[in-house]
Each structure stands twice: as structure tokens, then as C-alpha cells.
Design a protein around this motif. Structure first.
Motif, PDB file in Angstrom:
ATOM      1  N   ALA A   1      -0.313   2.264  -0.847  1.00  0.00           N
ATOM      2  CA  ALA A   1      -1.249   1.271  -0.975  1.00  0.00           C
ATOM      3  C   ALA A   1      -1.238   1.174  -2.807  1.00  0.00           C
ATOM      4  O   ALA A   1      -1.446   0.608  -3.522  1.00  0.00           O
ATOM      5  CB  ALA A   1      -2.861   2.059  -1.252  1.00  0.00           C
ATOM      6  N   ASP A   2      -0.656   2.442  -3.429  1.00  0.00           N
ATOM      7  CA  ASP A   2      -0.316   3.467  -4.561  1.00  0.00           C
ATOM      8  C   ASP A   2       0.712   1.663  -5.016  1.00  0.00           C
ATOM      9  O   ASP A   2       0.983   1.016  -5.880  1.00  0.00           O
ATOM     10  CB  ASP A   2       0.142   4.161  -4.951  1.00  0.00           C
ATOM     11  N   LEU A   3       1.879   1.406  -4.572  1.00  0.00           N
ATOM     12  CA  LEU A   3       2.942   0.991  -4.469  1.00  0.00           C
ATOM     13  C   LEU A   3       2.482  -0.544  -4.654  1.00  0.00           C
ATOM     14  O   LEU A   3       3.511  -1.368  -5.656  1.00  0.00           O
ATOM     15  CB  LEU A   3       4.209   1.354  -3.536  1.00  0.00           C
ATOM     16  N   ARG A   4       1.865  -0.702  -3.842  1.00  0.00           N
ATOM     17  CA  ARG A   4       1.508  -2.345  -3.960  1.00  0.00           C
ATOM     18  C   ARG A   4       0.750  -2.928  -4.664  1.00  0.00           C
ATOM     19  O   ARG A   4       1.138  -3.934  -5.269  1.00  0.00           O
ATOM     20  CB  ARG A   4       0.719  -2.710  -2.331  1.00  0.00           C
ATOM     21  N   GLU A   5      -0.074  -1.933  -5.396  1.00  0.00           N
ATOM     22  CA  GLU A   5      -0.611  -1.851  -7.031  1.00  0.00           C
ATOM     23  C   GLU A   5       0.146  -2.476  -7.642  1.00  0.00           C
ATOM     24  O   GLU A   5       0.405  -2.810  -8.532  1.00  0.00           O
ATOM     25  CB  GLU A   5      -1.853  -0.307  -6.723  1.00  0.00           C
ATOM     26  N   GLU A   6       1.344  -1.346  -7.782  1.00  0.00           N
ATOM     27  CA  GLU A   6       2.101  -1.300  -8.710  1.00  0.00           C
ATOM     28  C   GLU A   6       2.566  -2.435  -8.715  1.00  0.00           C
ATOM     29  O   GLU A   6       3.268  -2.885 -10.325  1.00  0.00           O
ATOM     30  CB  GLU A   6       3.282   0.183  -8.909  1.00  0.00           C
ATOM     31  N   LEU A   7       3.213  -2.433  -8.040  1.00  0.00           N
ATOM     32  CA  LEU A   7       4.092  -4.052  -7.977  1.00  0.00           C
ATOM     33  C   LEU A   7       3.138  -5.299  -8.100  1.00  0.00           C
ATOM     34  O   LEU A   7       4.284  -6.019  -8.932  1.00  0.00           O
ATOM     35  CB  LEU A   7       4.791  -4.194  -6.294  1.00  0.00           C
ATOM     36  N   SER A   8       2.403  -4.988  -7.997  1.00  0.00           N
ATOM     37  CA  SER A   8       1.310  -6.610  -8.069  1.00  0.00           C
ATOM     38  C   SER A   8       1.017  -7.037  -9.590  1.00  0.00           C
ATOM     39  O   SER A   8       1.655  -7.714 -10.474  1.00  0.00           O
ATOM     40  CB  SER A   8       0.419  -6.587  -7.531  1.00  0.00           C
ATOM     41  N   ALA A   9       0.877  -5.419  -9.897  1.00  0.00           N
ATOM     42  CA  ALA A   9       1.018  -5.592 -12.155  1.00  0.00           C
ATOM     43  C   ALA A   9       2.087  -5.508 -12.364  1.00  0.00           C
ATOM     44  O   ALA A   9       1.558  -6.283 -13.799  1.00  0.00           O
ATOM     45  CB  ALA A   9       0.319  -3.773 -12.032  1.00  0.00           C
ATOM     46  N   ILE A  10       3.408  -5.406 -11.492  1.00  0.00           N
ATOM     47  CA  ILE A  10       4.246  -5.695 -12.436  1.00  0.00           C
ATOM     48  C   ILE A  10       4.976  -7.176 -12.406  1.00  0.00           C
ATOM     49  O   ILE A  10       4.993  -7.504 -13.350  1.00  0.00           O
ATOM     50  CB  ILE A  10       6.094  -4.721 -12.436  1.00  0.00           C
ATOM     51  N   ALA A  11       4.285  -8.023 -11.149  1.00  0.00           N
ATOM     52  CA  ALA A  11       4.597  -8.998 -10.873  1.00  0.00           C
ATOM     53  C   ALA A  11       4.150  -9.945 -11.982  1.00  0.00           C
ATOM     54  O   ALA A  11       3.684 -11.198 -12.355  1.00  0.00           O
ATOM     55  CB  ALA A  11       4.459  -9.630  -9.495  1.00  0.00           C
ATOM     56  N   ASN A  12       2.441  -9.250 -12.324  1.00  0.00           N
ATOM     57  CA  ASN A  12       0.929  -9.978 -12.893  1.00  0.00           C
ATOM     58  C   ASN A  12       1.494  -9.833 -14.570  1.00  0.00           C
ATOM     59  O   ASN A  12       0.922 -10.425 -14.911  1.00  0.00           O
ATOM     60  CB  ASN A  12      -0.191  -9.909 -12.514  1.00  0.00           C
ATOM     61  N   GLU A  13       2.324  -9.334 -15.287  1.00  0.00           N
ATOM     62  CA  GLU A  13       2.092  -8.619 -16.620  1.00  0.00           C
ATOM     63  C   GLU A  13       2.806  -9.868 -17.406  1.00  0.00           C
ATOM     64  O   GLU A  13       3.825 -10.523 -16.885  1.00  0.00           O
ATOM     65  CB  GLU A  13       3.193  -7.139 -16.655  1.00  0.00           C
ATOM     66  N   GLU A  14       2.058  -9.833 -18.545  1.00  0.00           N
ATOM     67  CA  GLU A  14       2.702 -11.019 -19.351  1.00  0.00           C
ATOM     68  C   GLU A  14       4.708 -10.493 -20.005  1.00  0.00           C
ATOM     69  O   GLU A  14       4.647  -9.375 -19.857  1.00  0.00           O
ATOM     70  CB  GLU A  14       2.235 -11.131 -20.475  1.00  0.00           C
ATOM     71  N   ASN A  15       4.985 -11.772 -20.176  1.00  0.00           N
ATOM     72  CA  ASN A  15       6.380 -11.666 -20.523  1.00  0.00           C
ATOM     73  C   ASN A  15       6.162 -10.643 -21.477  1.00  0.00           C
ATOM     74  O   ASN A  15       5.248 -11.020 -22.972  1.00  0.00           O
ATOM     75  CB  ASN A  15       6.916 -12.744 -20.715  1.00  0.00           C
TER      76      ASN A  15
END
Length: 471
Positions: free
Chosen positions: A151-165
Motif C-alpha cells: 500500500a505504501d509503495l502504491r501510494e508513492e508511485l501515484s505521488a510520483i506520477a502526479n507530481e508537477e514538472n
């Protein structure tokens, strides 16, 4: 963002901050160490903003080295850009780019999305195996597996994907060195090379044969200077240096000759970085005759100003790479340094500080060493040294400065045997390879030394001369 300080020594004033990749915690890096530096790991990028506790923990350091890996590269890029006043020297990016999810410059979007959608204990194990590159490396990595939930890792991947340029940097390059592992099975090496070379965000791009997970101890030993050991070696060689540093004397004389032709006014306030035994100080004062000269080095003998007249000498023992940050802007007419800055962790950062400190029309007169320096020793160990090329240095000259002179040459000394060549290295306090090397390494050098047809053992020096003036 989370962080962990390994075996913190409160007396140490230097730190290496490792921005780890996705899915990590502190455990995989618990065995890292480097004398004279505290090691700090940063991980878990679910919250992009740096924490107050982290800034409080690092504000006491006089020097900070940044090493960023994989998805830690964009996080570290933001950190560097948001904290321009921190005493950051070397900035090294490893197997990552500032574009984490990108078909051209990072992980292709379809692969990233598939990783996120299919994330499980089984897929994570497969990811680790690809990351390590081989089963033997994976088994070593598995001794210190991160303790993170799916669950941690999924949240982190999602945060990386949604990060602004990342915003466009005001000054390029952001990074000193970008290391690209050609065996990387996570972020395509071709995308990494394209990112660094097309976007101009690193002074130097180095290709290696490593997998996505590199050997961080090797990177640290290759790119970071153990400055306490440098001071120790030169203090031990203080009584033998002048009689053996033949090439260094010639370099100092040549540098002063070039400077006398380039400098049109007598400097009032001058700074010599790396005064050593005072050999170059005498050459400098006789040639350029500054009114006031401050000399810096990690170790300075008591007699540094003896037999010098017409110039007021002030000696200060310090680490010039960090101490220069404390000088007022526009305060020095001449910065002189012969055969010293090769020990610095970031020459580009140091040159920027030189530009800030120099007065209008002030001049920096510097020599360093190029990549062919002592290649006989490094070749014998199959060890790759890290000296910048003339073209690398040319790109490091700050934009507000004008290059007056840039040149290079090769000088060779010969000795009856490899043992005599190594003895010369010891008597001048020079350590061409950095880090610590064993008696077994010495035997390898002697056994593999490339002798001349005459049977003699050569040592090559590759001095590079740089003179630039502030506008």
C-alpha cells in the motif's frame, strides 16, 4: 519525505545525502560509510515537500554532497533548486533523470502504469531482481530489504506520477555528474542519455556497465574526496614535498607566467588556495606582488611567510571549498590556486563562488589536473579516476566571467622502477586514486605497471591552466 542518519557523529561537519529510489527505506544503505562524512538517506516521496525536521538536521553541516538515485533524482533536483544557500558541493545523479515518467527521458508511461496497476508482492520481487541485474546481486540486496508495505509503495508511485514538472532551472547545469548504467533494466539507458545530453542538466555524463542498483561505495570512493586523509598525507610529506614536487613547481611557475601576461594591474587583496609548504606562495609573491595575500590550506606549516617581503601574509587553515562561501562578494582582486582544486568535490560550484567573491575585473588563476594524470597507476588497478577534461572545465567558467586563457599539456617523469615511482607519489603527498588502498593494491600496481622500452617507470601529469576575469 523521510530521512535517516546512519551512525551520526556530532563532531563531523560534512554529510553525504543519498536520495534513494522508489520503494526504499534506510535499510539497503545501512552499510554505507565514508570517513569524515555522516551518511543520510532520504526516501518515501509521498510528500514532496522537505520536512522541517530534515532542514533542522542538516543545517549544521559545512559541506553537503548530494547523490541521487533513480526516482530520487527529481526529488533531489527540487531540493537543490529550492535551497540555493545550502553548502552543497558535489551533485551526482545515478540511473535517473529529472523526468521520471516520460517516453523519451524516463520510464515509458505504459511501463510505469503497468507497474502501478500490477503491483503485488510477487511483482515487487521481480522488480527487485531486474533492479539488481543478477541473482547474486539480488541475494546481497535481500539481506537488507526495505520494510515497506505494498500500500505504501502504491501510494508513492501515484505521488510520483502526479507530481508537477520541475520548473526550468535558472542556471544550468543543475548536476555535476550523471552516471548512466548501460545494464539498467528499469529506466532505459537510451532515455537517460537522451535526457542528460539534450537538456544540458549535467556538466558530465558517464556511462558504466552497472545495473539499475549501483555500488554506492564505489561511487562515493571515486567521486568524493576524503579531505581529512588528504590533509594527513600532505602534512606527512611536508618535509619532502619541495625536493620532490618537480612538476608541481613547474606548473606554479608556468601559471604565474601566464597570469603576469593576463593581469594588467597589481592586485591589492589576493587569495591563494592550496599554499602547501609555501613553495607556490614564494613564486606567486615574486611574480604578481600582491599587497595583501591570504593563504588557505588544510595544513599550513608555521614558516609559511618566511623570507617574503613586500606582501602581507595571513595564513588560515581551512577547507577552501567550503570556506570560500563565507567571503564577502566582490572582495578579492586575485584568486590563485596551483595543483589543488582537483581535490574538490565540485569544481563547478567552486568556480561559481570564485566569480561571486572576485571584484570587478578581478581574476582567477587556477591549475588543476586532467584525466591522463597518473594513468599508469590507475590503469594498473583498472581504476577509473575522475579528473575533468579541458572542455568540461571550459563549460564550468561562470557566465559573468571571460576566459583569458585555457590550455593543457602533458608532463612525464621517469623512475628506475615502479616502486620508485610510487615512492615519489608518497613523498609529494599525492594520492592519485582517492580513497584507501591496500598493500595488495600496491603489489598489483607494481606487477601491472606499464614500463617504457627502456625498462623505466613513467608517471604522467596532465596539467590544465585556467585564467578568467570577472566582468
Amino acid at each position: 519525505m523521510k530521512f535517516h542518519i546512519f551512525r551520526e557523529n556530532p563532531t563531523i561537519r560534512r554529510a553525504i545525502i543519498l536520495f534513494a529510489g522508489w520503494g526504499m527505506d534506510e535499510k539497503p544503505f545501512s552499510r554505507l560509510s565514508f570517513k569524515g562524512y555522516n551518511i543520510i538517506s532520504v526516501y518515501d516521496y509521498r510528500q514532496a515537500q522537505s520536512t522541517e525536521a530534515f532542514h533542522k538536521a542538516i543545517k549544521r553541516y559545512d559541506e553537503i554532497v548530494i547523490i541521487a538515485w533513480s526516482f530520487g533524482v527529481p526529488a533531489a533536483t527540487r531540493f537543490i533548486m529550492e535551497n540555493p544557500l545550502l553548502p552543497i558541493t558535489a551533485r551526482i545523479a545515478v540511473n535517473g533523470t529529472t523526468h521520471p515518467v516520460d517516453d523519451l527521458y524516463g520510464i515509458p508511461e505504459t511501463i510505469f502504469n503497468a507497474t502501478l496497476e500490477g503491483l503485488s508482492e510477487n511483482s515487487l520481487s521481480k522488480f527487485y531482481l531486474r533492479m539488481c541485474g543478477s541473482r547474486s546481486s539480488y541475494l546481497e540486496f535481500a539481506k537488507d530489504l526495505p520494510e515497506r508495505t505494498i500500500a505504501d509503495l502504491r501510494e508513492e508511485l501515484s505521488a510520483i506520477a502526479n507530481e508537477e514538472n520541475i520548473p526550468e532551472p535558472q542556471a544550468r547545469p543543475v548536476w555535476d555528474t550523471a552516471i548512466v548504467g548501460l545494464a539498467d533494466r528499469i529506466i532505459p539507458p537510451s532515455n537517460q542519455l537522451r535526457a542528460w545530453r539534450e537538456n544540458g542538466e549535467a556538466f558530465e555524463t558517464i556511462e558504466t556497465d552497472c545495473a539499475h542498483l549501483p555500488d554506492f561505495n564505489t561511487i562515493i570512493n571515486r567521486f568524493i574526496t576524503e579531505k581529512g586523509r588528504v590533509a594527513e598525507k600532505f602534512s606527512q610529506a611536508a618535509t619532502t614535498y619541495d625536493n620532490n614536487a618537480v612538476i608541481q613547481r613547474e606548473i606554479a611557475e608556468n601559471l604565474c607566467y601566464l597570469a603576469s601576461s593576463a593581469i594588467s594591474r597589481q592586485p591589492i587583496n589576493a587569495l591563494e588556495i592550496g599554499c602547501g609548504t609555501g613553495m607556490t606562495t614564494h613564486i606567486l609573491t615574486e611574480t604578481l606582488r600582491p599587497h595583501n595575500l591570504t593563504v588557505w590550506d588544510l595544513y599550513i606549516p608555521d614558516n609559511i611567510g618566511d623570507n617574503i617581503s613586500g606582501t602581507k601574509i595571513t595564513a588560515e587553515e581551512n577547507d577552501a571549498e567550503t570556506a570560500i562561501r563565507n567571503l564577502p562578494s566582490d572582495s578579492v582582486d586575485l584568486i590563485f590556486s596551483a595543483s589543488t582544486v582537483q581535490w574538490f568535490n565540485s569544481l563547478s560550484t567552486f568556480l561559481k563562488q570564485c566569480s561571486r567573491v572576485l571584484s570587478a575585473k578581478g581574476t582567477a588563476v587556477i591549475s588543476t589536473f586532467g584525466p591522463k594524470t597518473m594513468h599508469e597507476i590507475s590503469d594498473s588497478l583498472s581504476f577509473s579516476t575522475h579528473y575533468p577534461s579541458l572542455e568540461d572545465i571550459r563549460r564550468m567558467i561562470p557566465g559573468e566571467c571571460t576566459a583569458l586563457h585555457i590550455s593543457e599539456e602533458l608532463r612525464t617523469l621517469t623512475f628506475p622502477t615502479p616502486m620508485e615511482a610510487l615512492r615519489h607519489v608518497k613523498l609529494t603527498g599525492v594520492n592519485a586514486l582517492g580513497g584507501s588502498h591496500s598493500g595488495r593494491d600496491t603489489l598489483r600496481v607494481i606487477r601491472n605497471y606499464p614500463l617504457l622500452p627502456t625498462g623505466e617507470a613513467p608517471i604522467t601529469y596532465h596539467p590544465i591552466y585556467i585564467i578568467f576575469q570577472k566582468s
